[in-house]
Design an enzyme around this catalytic site. Structure first.
Site, PDB file in Angstrom:
ATOM      1  N   PRO A   1       0.816  -1.227   0.000  1.00 45.59           N
ATOM      2  CG  PRO A   1       0.068  -0.933   2.200  1.00 45.59           C
ATOM      3  CD  PRO A   1       0.787  -1.898   1.299  1.00 45.59           C
ATOM      4  CB  CYS A   2       0.095   4.709  -1.216  1.00 44.16           C
ATOM      5  SG  CYS A   2       0.241   4.437  -2.987  1.00 44.16           S
ATOM      6  N   PRO A   3       1.704   4.821   1.675  1.00 41.50           N
ATOM      7  CG  PRO A   3       2.742   6.325   3.173  1.00 41.50           C
ATOM      8  CD  PRO A   3       1.530   5.405   3.010  1.00 41.50           C
TER       9      PRO A   3
END
Length: 71
Positions: free
Chosen positions: A19-21
């Protein structure tokens, strides 16, 4: 199969499913460990990761050589 004009990457990272970040952080940490001028190939999920990570890296001063959609 067509021959790519880009050089062979010095390292690869598969961050699909990351997942971001977190994907950006991992990419940046890897780049900081590599020699200047090295090429890192990073595999990202489509959507937000492929839109956000390259932009964030460019803002940090890194050069993006190529973005390919291989999905």
């Amino acid at each position: 199969m067509t021959h790519s004009t880009t050089s062979t990457p010095d390292a690869q990272m598969d961050l699909r499913g990351t997942p971001c970040p977190l994907n950006f952080v991992r990419t940046k940490l890897k780049l900081e460990q590599m020699a200047p001028g090295s090429l890192l190939e990073v595999w990202l999920d489509s959507g937000e990761p492929i839109e956000q990570v390259p932009d964030s890296l460019m803002m940090e001063g890194y050069q993006i050589e190529q973005i390919e959609d291989r999905s």
